[in-house]
Design an enzyme around this catalytic site. Structure first.
Site, PDB file in Angstrom:
ATOM      1  N   ASN A 174     -24.254 -80.296  -8.083  1.00  0.00           N
ATOM      2  CA  ASN A 174     -23.378 -79.509  -7.211  1.00  0.00           C
ATOM      3  C   ASN A 174     -21.974 -79.550  -7.787  1.00  0.00           C
ATOM      4  OD1 ASN A 174     -25.168 -78.749  -4.822  1.00  0.00           O
ATOM      5  ND2 ASN A 174     -25.579 -80.939  -5.103  1.00  0.00           N
ATOM      6  N   GLU A 175     -21.673 -78.528  -8.565  1.00  0.00           N
ATOM      7  CA  GLU A 175     -20.417 -78.479  -9.310  1.00  0.00           C
ATOM      8  C   GLU A 175     -19.274 -78.044  -8.383  1.00  0.00           C
ATOM      9  OE1 GLU A 175     -20.336 -79.819 -12.019  1.00  0.00           O
ATOM     10  OE2 GLU A 175     -21.878 -79.208 -13.442  1.00  0.00           O
ATOM     11  N   PRO A 176     -18.010 -78.119  -8.857  1.00  0.00           N
ATOM     12  CA  PRO A 176     -16.878 -77.683  -8.027  1.00  0.00           C
ATOM     13  C   PRO A 176     -17.139 -76.299  -7.430  1.00  0.00           C
ATOM     14  CG  PRO A 176     -16.078 -78.689 -10.045  1.00  0.00           C
ATOM     15  CD  PRO A 176     -17.574 -78.633 -10.167  1.00  0.00           C
ATOM     16  N   SER A 178     -19.121 -75.956  -4.784  1.00  0.00           N
ATOM     17  CA  SER A 178     -20.367 -76.008  -3.994  1.00  0.00           C
ATOM     18  C   SER A 178     -20.042 -76.148  -2.508  1.00  0.00           C
ATOM     19  CB  SER A 178     -21.223 -77.204  -4.420  1.00  0.00           C
ATOM     20  OG  SER A 178     -21.648 -77.047  -5.736  1.00  0.00           O
ATOM     21  N   THR A 193     -19.416 -80.532 -17.604  1.00  0.00           N
ATOM     22  CA  THR A 193     -20.743 -81.151 -17.524  1.00  0.00           C
ATOM     23  C   THR A 193     -21.530 -80.861 -18.802  1.00  0.00           C
ATOM     24  OG1 THR A 193     -20.729 -80.912 -15.137  1.00  0.00           O
ATOM     25  CG2 THR A 193     -22.886 -81.160 -16.165  1.00  0.00           C
TER      26      THR A 193
END
Ligand code: F6R
Length: 631
Positions: A174-176, A178, A193
């Protein structure tokens, strides 16, 4: 399988936690001194939950993570399972995520990671293992993600979820950006990532752009959550997650909305938390000389003043009245810290001379990158120096470098009186093999050997460039590293025996060891373990040990015990030595994320900055400085 009483089987190591005011922390946070202590604590908790749930409802549902951080936890759980302390027959497992696309058999698949690092060694039933399917066709993903959520719900929800944290603050993938309501889905990976994963894939361009991940809402529905982080490269994001406001910019902050989260950190990952970094702003502290030094250097840097110019008012305005009260006036405190720092500065005349010095270099370039300056001075001081290159570093050599060297061998064969036909034949065979290799696949043994030799010849050339003869080099080629993959074996008896026999041979008075806390693949840490174990069984007198940092970080002036000044010419000579590692120049395969500079550029900046920092504190002004810590 019957489980034995936990106390009877494996002797439990007592784990000490580092206490301090948690006033600023919005998540329950446990800090332990060492990386390995975390594994013990998290495994303790998981075993408790497994016992409780299987006794209560006949099964236990675990949410599992991959990555480097939980490896120790899996090893600890395997150890306990083998000791009969925990039974996984009634455990149902759901993994957080998987790259997409990702064939299950690929060396980088999380399915394979879980099998190799955990499931193959415990008795979880294969039908109870769930991992998002990176091999599914794209048009079926939405349906499979919904089914994944349903399977978790049908199992009764997650009893315990283990999480790592990425440098972007991601949990799962869950990246920035999300949403807290997100569910299992296909996501695009953040650039950071992908850079972080570049090593595992032999290049950022091979890292998949997408992944399947449980959502934030899926994770938050777990009844209990453990977030674990180790290494100083995690310190900044951990501080943001634990002490910062809830924000979609850092998915881990959503954990603050959950009632049962524990964050487990080693000291390095906790370094930016207020209670560790500047505890005096939170609570009364015990004023030992090192704490006084840290506080006064912090004060000097905050106020932009040299140490000897700090006034009573500076102390009073920055939570340091209690320190001031100890001596009543700033003069004695300023003087004490100034003298401590000044005494750390050791030019050639104050460095060891006529001793036996053993330098351990985990990879073939760590010696010159980290200590190229002191190495030259020690040689000038007529110390007997042996440099032991612990691993071959062969996975960090590009194929094109092998081609270039083969071309040289073929051209040189005639001049050297070797058989040119034979050289041509071998070159063609190896070229064909390289051509056929899939990206990220393991090299054949012959190529691995050639890559090792390329790095060995570079190491010798670098040593010679700081004035040390080739006879001082020893190539240990430790077996733990010889997998041809990024993933290595744990330290074994064979590794320890090689290091011990070197100690017996050299009988060093002084040793240099890489003491970094955040080498991306853990090789430096593994090398340190091999040295510690070898020293434990070594019959000679214990040598003095100086720790240097690797290519990624530097000891600060307060952490260091020795600061070695370098002139402009000495720094240039060190950089020329680093240039000799040509296979690592321009674009090293594993430079570490977040920093596009080459190793020599980082070294230059780091050594200049240490000297500049000392200068700002009011110490003598030098051009550059290396930093060491005495163990
Ligand atoms: C892995 C996962 C990721 C990792 C995180 C930290 O299943 O979901 O969130 O936990 O990227 O990775 P490491 O532990 O390799 O630093």
């Amino acid at each position: 399988m019957a489980t034995r009483s936990p106390q009877s089987a494996v002797p439990r190591r007592a784990v000490r936690t580092i206490e301090g005011s948690s006033e600023r922390e919005r998540l329950r946070t446990v800090v332990v001194p060492e990386h390995d202590d975390l594994a013990v604590l998290v495994a303790d908790r998981m075993v408790e939950v497994i016992h409780r749930e299987t006794a209560g409802k006949g099964q236990c549902v675990l949410g599992l993570a991959t990555g480097s951080t939980p490896l120790g936890v899996y090893q600890e759980l395997i150890r306990r399972h083998q000791a009969g302390e925990v039974d996984f027959a009634r455990v149902i497992a759901f993994n957080l995520d998987e790259y997409y696309p990702m064939p299950a058999a690929s060396p980088q698949s999380y399915r394979r990671y879980m099998a190799e690092n955990f499931f193959a060694h415990v008795n979880v039933r294969p039908e109870q293992v769930h991992i998002p399917d990176g091999g599914a066709p794209r048009d079926r993903l939405a349906e499979l993600c919904t089914a994944y959520e349903r399977a978790i719900a049908d199992a009764g929800g997650l009893d315990f979820q283990i999480l790592g944290i990425g440098k972007t603050g991601h949990i799962g993938f869950n990246e920035p950006g999300s949403s807290p309501d997100s569910r299992t889905r296909l996501v695009t990976l953040d650039t950071i990532t992908r850079k972080d994963a570049a090593g595992d894939f032999f290049g950022e361009e091979n890292v998949p752009r997408e992944a399947l991940t449980m959502g934030v809402a899926t994770i938050l529905e777990a009844r209990e959550i453990a977030l674990i982080a180790t290494g100083e490269h995690k310190a900044a994001i951990v501080q943001r997650a634990v002490e910062g406001d809830v924000s979609p910019d850092v998915a881990a902050t959503f954990l603050q909305r959950h009632p049962a989260v524990t964050v487990y950190l080693d000291r390095a990952a906790a370094a930016e938390l207020t209670r560790i970094k500047t505890p005096w702003v939170l609570e009364p502290v015990e004023w030992t000389p090192p704490t006084v030094e840290r506080a006064v250097v912090w004060l000097a840097e905050r106020t932009g003043k040299a140490i000897l110019k700090l006034a009573a008012r500076d102390y009073a305005e920055h939570h340091l009245s209690p320190l001031l009260a100890k001596s009543g006036a700033p003069g004695p405190i300023n003087g004490q810290v100034f003298n401590r720092l000044r005494d750390k500065v050791r030019g050639r005349a104050k460095l060891p001379a006529h001793q036996r010095v053993l330098v351990f270099s985990p990879h073939p370039d760590d010696d010159v990158i980290s200590m190229g300056g002191v190495l030259r001075k020690l040689w000038e001081n007529e110390n007997a120096i042996v440099v032991a290159y612990m691993t071959s570093g062969n996975i960090a050599v590009f194929d094109h470098d092998v081609r270039r060297h083969l071309d040289f061998v073929e051209r040189a064969a005639g001049v050297l009186g070797l058989d040119p036909n034979r050289a041509r034949e071998r070159r063609a065979a190896i070229e064909a093999q390289l051509e056929a290799k899939a990206p990220g696949a393991v090299d054949i043994t012959e190529v691995q050997q050639l890559k090792r030799l390329i790095r060995e010849s570079e190491a010798i050339s670098a040593l010679e460039s700081v004035g040390i003869p080739r006879g001082s080099a020893r190539f240990l080629d430790l077996p733990f590293y010889r997998t041809g993959e990024v993933r290595k074996h744990p330290v074994g008896e064979a590794d320890v025996a090689i290091v011990r026999s070197l100690l017996d041979d050299v009988r060093p008075d002084l040793m240099f060891v890489a003491g970094d806390l955040s080498d991306p693949h853990g090789t430096h840490r593994t090398c340190q373990v091999a040295i510690e174990r070898a020293l434990a069984g070594y019959g000679g007198a214990r040598p003095e040990i100086w720790l240097y940092r690797g290519a990624w970080q530097e000891w600060s002036v307060t952490e260091a015990d020795v600061l070695v000044p370098l002139s402009q010419d000495e720094l240039r000579a060190k950089i020329f030595a680093i240039f000799k590692h040509q296979s690592q120049k321009d674009t090293a395969p594993f430079p570490g994320a977040h920093d596009d500079r080459e190793f020599w550029q980082r070294v230059e900046a780091r050594n200049l900055e240490t000297a500049a920092r000392a200068d700002r504190l009011g110490l003598p002004e030098y051009y550059a400085m290396e930093a060491y810590r005495i163990l």
